[in-house]
Scaffold this motif. Structure first.
Motif, short mmCIF file in Angstrom:
data_model
loop_
_atom_site.label_atom_id
_atom_site.label_comp_id
_atom_site.label_asym_id
_atom_site.label_seq_id
_atom_site.Cartn_x
_atom_site.Cartn_y
_atom_site.Cartn_z
N GLN B 59 15.37 -0.21 -19.26
CA GLN B 59 15.12 -0.17 -20.70
C GLN B 59 16.19 0.60 -21.47
O GLN B 59 16.30 0.46 -22.68
CB GLN B 59 13.73 0.43 -20.94
CG GLN B 59 12.65 -0.60 -20.59
CD GLN B 59 11.24 -0.07 -20.69
OE1 GLN B 59 11.02 1.13 -20.55
NE2 GLN B 59 10.30 -0.96 -20.90
N VAL B 69 14.68 -1.81 0.79
CA VAL B 69 13.84 -0.74 1.32
C VAL B 69 13.52 -1.00 2.79
O VAL B 69 13.57 -0.10 3.63
CB VAL B 69 12.52 -0.67 0.50
CG1 VAL B 69 11.54 0.31 1.11
CG2 VAL B 69 12.83 -0.30 -0.94
N TYR B 97 4.80 -6.09 -6.51
CA TYR B 97 3.74 -5.10 -6.64
C TYR B 97 4.09 -4.26 -7.85
O TYR B 97 5.09 -3.52 -7.83
CB TYR B 97 3.65 -4.25 -5.37
CG TYR B 97 2.45 -3.31 -5.39
CD1 TYR B 97 1.16 -3.81 -5.42
CD2 TYR B 97 2.62 -1.93 -5.39
CE1 TYR B 97 0.07 -2.96 -5.46
CE2 TYR B 97 1.54 -1.08 -5.42
CZ TYR B 97 0.26 -1.60 -5.46
OH TYR B 97 -0.82 -0.77 -5.50
N GLY B 98 3.32 -4.41 -8.93
CA GLY B 98 3.73 -3.83 -10.20
C GLY B 98 4.99 -4.54 -10.66
O GLY B 98 5.25 -5.69 -10.30
N ASP B 100 7.98 -3.07 -10.10
CA ASP B 100 9.04 -2.29 -9.47
C ASP B 100 9.37 -2.69 -8.04
O ASP B 100 10.47 -2.45 -7.56
CB ASP B 100 8.66 -0.81 -9.47
CG ASP B 100 8.47 -0.28 -10.87
OD1 ASP B 100 9.17 -0.76 -11.76
OD2 ASP B 100 7.62 0.60 -11.08
N MET B 101 8.41 -3.26 -7.34
CA MET B 101 8.63 -3.59 -5.92
C MET B 101 8.52 -5.10 -5.72
O MET B 101 7.57 -5.71 -6.21
CB MET B 101 7.57 -2.91 -5.05
CG MET B 101 7.61 -1.42 -5.07
SD MET B 101 6.32 -0.79 -3.96
CE MET B 101 6.39 0.94 -4.38
N MET B 123 11.95 -6.29 1.39
CA MET B 123 11.37 -5.51 0.29
C MET B 123 12.50 -4.81 -0.46
O MET B 123 13.37 -4.19 0.16
CB MET B 123 10.42 -4.46 0.86
CG MET B 123 9.88 -3.49 -0.18
SD MET B 123 8.89 -2.20 0.61
CE MET B 123 8.50 -1.20 -0.83
N VAL B 125 13.57 -2.50 -4.26
CA VAL B 125 13.26 -1.83 -5.52
C VAL B 125 14.57 -1.83 -6.33
O VAL B 125 15.60 -2.30 -5.85
CB VAL B 125 12.76 -0.38 -5.30
CG1 VAL B 125 11.41 -0.36 -4.62
CG2 VAL B 125 13.78 0.45 -4.51
N ARG B 139 15.85 5.69 -8.65
CA ARG B 139 14.94 4.55 -8.85
C ARG B 139 14.84 4.23 -10.34
O ARG B 139 14.85 5.13 -11.17
CB ARG B 139 13.55 4.90 -8.34
CG ARG B 139 13.43 4.98 -6.86
CD ARG B 139 13.17 3.59 -6.26
NE ARG B 139 13.69 3.55 -4.90
CZ ARG B 139 13.08 4.09 -3.86
NH1 ARG B 139 11.95 4.69 -4.00
NH2 ARG B 139 13.62 4.00 -2.66
N GLN B 141 13.49 0.79 -13.32
CA GLN B 141 12.68 -0.41 -13.50
C GLN B 141 13.42 -1.41 -14.39
O GLN B 141 14.17 -1.01 -15.25
CB GLN B 141 11.33 -0.10 -14.18
CG GLN B 141 10.44 0.84 -13.41
CD GLN B 141 10.84 2.28 -13.60
OE1 GLN B 141 11.19 2.68 -14.69
NE2 GLN B 141 10.80 3.04 -12.52
N MET B 155 -0.62 -3.12 -2.34
CA MET B 155 0.73 -3.03 -1.81
C MET B 155 0.81 -3.76 -0.47
O MET B 155 0.03 -3.46 0.44
CB MET B 155 1.16 -1.57 -1.64
CG MET B 155 2.65 -1.45 -1.31
SD MET B 155 3.19 0.23 -1.00
CE MET B 155 3.13 0.94 -2.62
N MET B 160 3.53 -0.53 2.48
CA MET B 160 2.55 0.52 2.83
C MET B 160 3.01 1.27 4.09
O MET B 160 2.98 2.49 4.13
CB MET B 160 1.20 -0.16 3.09
CG MET B 160 0.07 0.80 3.27
SD MET B 160 -0.50 1.40 1.71
CE MET B 160 -1.70 0.16 1.28
N TYR B 162 6.04 1.45 5.28
CA TYR B 162 7.27 2.19 4.96
C TYR B 162 6.92 3.54 4.35
O TYR B 162 7.45 4.57 4.73
CB TYR B 162 8.12 1.37 3.99
CG TYR B 162 9.35 2.10 3.49
CD1 TYR B 162 10.56 2.02 4.17
CD2 TYR B 162 9.30 2.90 2.34
CE1 TYR B 162 11.67 2.70 3.72
CE2 TYR B 162 10.41 3.59 1.90
CZ TYR B 162 11.60 3.48 2.59
OH TYR B 162 12.71 4.18 2.15
N ARG B 163 5.99 3.52 3.38
CA ARG B 163 5.61 4.78 2.70
C ARG B 163 4.97 5.75 3.69
O ARG B 163 5.26 6.92 3.68
CB ARG B 163 4.66 4.49 1.55
CG ARG B 163 5.33 3.84 0.35
CD ARG B 163 4.46 4.00 -0.89
NE ARG B 163 4.27 5.40 -1.22
CZ ARG B 163 3.10 5.95 -1.56
NH1 ARG B 163 2.01 5.21 -1.61
NH2 ARG B 163 3.01 7.22 -1.85
#
Lengths: 85, 298
Positions: B59, B69, B97-98, B100-101, B123, B125, B139, B141, B155, B160, B162-163
């Motif tokens: 933005q 990722v 997912y959202g 962003d991912m 995957m 981002v 990171r 968007q 997710m 999941m 990975y996190r």
């Protein structure tokens, strides 16, 4: 928002944060720092934003959520968004 | 020549011949495969965002870069089983997912032998660079609306896991029906001097596809030392790979390869856990989980 409504929202947000950091027993109080105390990383923020959208119906921008530092600030942000609904 | 990719009922289809650019040693090049899958992932992503990769911005108008990722690839034989003059049919789908991912699921099937299949999951981002320092990617968007890409309700497991691994809440993963444990033991360690002509991408970052190539070069040096009568790179090929990416590095840095675990299984498969780190500050750049198959069993 009523006191009961605020309390229910707090509990809902606590549960969403616990799910986002994979800690079922995480103790969260108003002053808890989302990153330093609760362990929310950048992907955790994304996860929390989506969870809030799906379960509370509030669409938050990444920027607005990331500007929030403490749990108390998060409640204020979501409460304000709910009032605007 | 690759036919132009087409979209059909939410699927992305493509066809690509296997000739010399797609090959390495005695089969399909994993380096080419990763570059190809990465390019298709970005085609789907930029198509879904109705922009081009060079026009992707946040933005604040800052250029967004691709950050892989995690990539997971499983072949039901090994890459040696894909031969010259065959061709591959790609079928891929993307979800987000959202905003962003982004996750893509890809299937590559041999035209000559329909049972010869590669499944891959990618995957990504978005990141921005605030300086020329590749160690400081942040990171970010996209400002574009991603409504054309279906949204996932939770997710995907790729993200999941990975996190959970990054947060030290998961210590093992499954790949090719084998269980891998995260392991920081050091069986072998060596340094790798980056080759900018090969390892660095068009925006000055270490290319995600270079990570497994760097890993395999170092790995082959180890095995060729251990077994001077063979040539590891010509005798074994990847059957499955899972790469968890954590960081990039400057082209002038040196990479430290560590083989954390190696296990030869009764069926001839070799199972390995390894990692790549920056020499300058010791930061972990990636964990790699690999299954290799001998050529005579591909």
């Amino acid at each position: 928002m009523t006191k009961a409504g605020k309390s229910a929202l707090e509990e809902q947000l606590k549960q969403l944060i616990r799910e986002s950091v994979f800690e079922d027993d995480l103790i969260i109080d108003e002053d808890s720092h989302l990153v330093n105390d609760l362990g929310l990383d950048s992907m955790g923020y994304v996860d929390l934003i989506v969870k809030i959208e799906l379960s509370i119906g509030i669409v938050c921008s990444s920027q607005s959520i990331k500007s929030v530092e403490t749990f108390c600030e998060l409640i204020k942000l979501i409460s304000k968004e709910l009032e605007h609904e | 020549m690759s036919k132009e990719a087409i979209r059909e009922s939410g699927q992305y289809l493509d066809q690509v011949p296997i000739n010399m650019p797609q090959m390495c040693l005695h089969g399909l090049s994993e380096n080419w495969l990763f570059k190809y899958l990465g390019a298709k992932h970005w085609d789907m992503l930029s198509g879904g965002l109705k922009t081009t990769s060079s026009q992707l911005q946040n933005q604040d108008g800052q250029r967004l870069y691709a950050s892989f990722v995690r990539i997971r690839m499983e072949s039901n034989h090994s890459l040696f089983s894909f031969q010259e003059n065959d061709s591959l049919a790609l079928r891929a789908q993307m979800q987000r997912y959202g905003n962003d991912m982004y996750f893509s699921n890809c299937e590559l099937r041999s035209k000559q032998d329909a049972s010869n299949v590669i499944h891959a999951q990618l995957m990504t981002v978005f990141s921005i660079r605030e300086s020329e320092n590749n160690q400081k990617l942040l990171r970010s968007q996209s400002s574009a609306e991603a409504s054309e890409i279906p949204a996932a309700g939770k997710m995907p497991a790729l993200g999941m896991e990975y996190r959970k691994i990054k947060m030290n809440k998961l210590h093992n993963l499954q790949l090719g029906d084998l269980d891998f444990e995260l392991n920081d033991a050091v069986v072998h360690e060596r340094e790798y001097i980056l080759n900018p002509y090969y390892d660095v991408n068009g925006v000055g970052l270490i290319y995600f596809a270079a990570y497994p190539a760097i890993n395999d070069f170092c790995e082959s040096q180890y095995f060729n030392q251990q077994h001077p009568d063979g040539r590891w790179e010509a005798d074994y090929s990847s059957a499955a790979r899972d790469i968890l990416y954590y960081a990039n590095c400057d082209p002038s840095d040196v990479i430290v390869y560590r083989l954390n675990q190696v296990e030869q299984l009764d069926n001839g498969l070799v199972k390995m856990v390894s990692s790549l780190s920056r020499k300058s500050d010791g930061a972990l750049m990636a964990r790699l989980f690999t299954i290799k198959k001998p050529r005579n069993k591909s």
